[in-house]
Write an enzyme that holds these catalytic residues in place. Sequence first.
Site, PDB file in Angstrom:
ATOM      1  N   HIS A   1       1.668 -14.429  -5.600  1.00 21.62           N
ATOM      2  CA  HIS A   1       0.321 -14.652  -5.072  1.00 21.62           C
ATOM      3  C   HIS A   1      -0.525 -13.424  -5.411  1.00 21.62           C
ATOM      4  O   HIS A   1      -0.324 -12.340  -4.856  1.00 21.62           O
ATOM      5  CB  HIS A   1       0.372 -14.874  -3.553  1.00 21.62           C
ATOM      6  CG  HIS A   1       1.012 -16.181  -3.202  1.00 21.62           C
ATOM      7  ND1 HIS A   1       1.810 -16.367  -2.105  1.00 21.62           N
ATOM      8  CD2 HIS A   1       0.962 -17.377  -3.852  1.00 21.62           C
ATOM      9  CE1 HIS A   1       2.221 -17.638  -2.084  1.00 21.62           C
ATOM     10  NE2 HIS A   1       1.728 -18.267  -3.128  1.00 21.62           N
TER      11      HIS A   1
ATOM     12  N   GLU B   1      -2.103 -10.687  -3.036  1.00 24.78           N
ATOM     13  CA  GLU B   1      -1.259  -9.940  -2.109  1.00 24.78           C
ATOM     14  C   GLU B   1      -0.851  -8.580  -2.684  1.00 24.78           C
ATOM     15  O   GLU B   1       0.328  -8.284  -2.906  1.00 24.78           O
ATOM     16  CB  GLU B   1      -0.049 -10.802  -1.722  1.00 24.78           C
ATOM     17  CG  GLU B   1      -0.504 -12.054  -0.960  1.00 24.78           C
ATOM     18  CD  GLU B   1       0.583 -13.092  -0.748  1.00 24.78           C
ATOM     19  OE1 GLU B   1       0.267 -14.136  -0.161  1.00 24.78           O
ATOM     20  OE2 GLU B   1       1.727 -12.878  -1.173  1.00 24.78           O
TER      21      GLU B   1
ATOM     22  N   GLU C   1       7.910 -10.321   3.608  1.00 26.18           N
ATOM     23  CA  GLU C   1       6.467 -10.275   3.874  1.00 26.18           C
ATOM     24  C   GLU C   1       6.106  -8.909   4.431  1.00 26.18           C
ATOM     25  O   GLU C   1       6.873  -8.329   5.209  1.00 26.18           O
ATOM     26  CB  GLU C   1       6.092 -11.326   4.935  1.00 26.18           C
ATOM     27  CG  GLU C   1       6.315 -12.766   4.515  1.00 26.18           C
ATOM     28  CD  GLU C   1       5.129 -13.360   3.755  1.00 26.18           C
ATOM     29  OE1 GLU C   1       4.114 -12.632   3.543  1.00 26.18           O
ATOM     30  OE2 GLU C   1       5.233 -14.539   3.377  1.00 26.18           O
TER      31      GLU C   1
ATOM     32  N   HIS D   1       5.925 -10.660  -0.696  1.00 27.67           N
ATOM     33  CA  HIS D   1       4.584 -11.191  -0.414  1.00 27.67           C
ATOM     34  C   HIS D   1       3.868 -10.280   0.586  1.00 27.67           C
ATOM     35  O   HIS D   1       4.481  -9.375   1.155  1.00 27.67           O
ATOM     36  CB  HIS D   1       4.695 -12.579   0.232  1.00 27.67           C
ATOM     37  CG  HIS D   1       5.131 -13.653  -0.701  1.00 27.67           C
ATOM     38  ND1 HIS D   1       4.314 -14.673  -1.106  1.00 27.67           N
ATOM     39  CD2 HIS D   1       6.324 -13.850  -1.322  1.00 27.67           C
ATOM     40  CE1 HIS D   1       4.973 -15.469  -1.935  1.00 27.67           C
ATOM     41  NE2 HIS D   1       6.200 -14.999  -2.080  1.00 27.67           N
TER      42      HIS D   1
HETATM   43 ZN   LIG Z   1       2.331 -15.043  -0.562  1.00 28.59          ZN
END
Ligand SMILES: [Zn+2]
Length: 243
Positions: free
Chosen positions: A19, A22, A190, A117
Amino acid sequence: DHLSPEREKKLVFLTARVHPGESPASFVCQGVIDFLVSQHPVAQILRDHVIFKIVPMLNPDGVYLGNYRCSLMGFDLNRHWQDPSPWAHPTLHAVKQLIVQMNQDPRVSLEFYIDVHAHSTMLNGFMYGNVFEDEERVQRQAVFPRLLCQNAPDFSFSNTSFNRDVVKAGTGRRFLGGLLDDTSYCYTLEVSFYSYMTAGSNAPVPYTEETYMKLGRNVARTFLDYYKLNNLIKDNRTTHIER
Ligand SMILES: [Zn+2]
């Protein structure tokens, strides 16, 4: 010992920035890489015992264009692991091929897949894992995040969760969790876009590039604990890494 029969080497596969918005994921990944290539004794032991394959940017076109979530062609690549097209999702297709190839290579044992992420609403670093019927496997999957929680003050085990949402079926973690055998673990790592709370803090501490990189460093050195390589450190004083 070069005279002993060749044993299969453990392999850790890490990807980041599927992504493109990010950007904290890149600093975490940078922290992993900087530590692993350093002269630190822990890094030297890890290089001797574990193969790390790192793809720091799964979506370079999206990053170049300044996209938040999509690729050049408008795909959320983290929903296309099941059947990536070499034409429409070339980076994903290539990385998936490499992972499948590594998984079939008898000389290596692919044990971890971690996709990095950044999270727009949660605090701290935390992980998503998969759901299994086998309770022992569930417990084994929790070992790495538990160890990371001990090493990284900004990593939260209580925010870590295990799910099987249909909407996440095309993610790297979910797809590879089904593909790899039951001794492999797949996680999404994350990290908050903004802040973390530590055990002693009464207000959130804003993340900086440096603290994102520290999280990456702590992820890397947690493999020393996971693989119980601590006894290989000659001088105990050198194992301490500034947090
Ligand atoms: Zn992500």
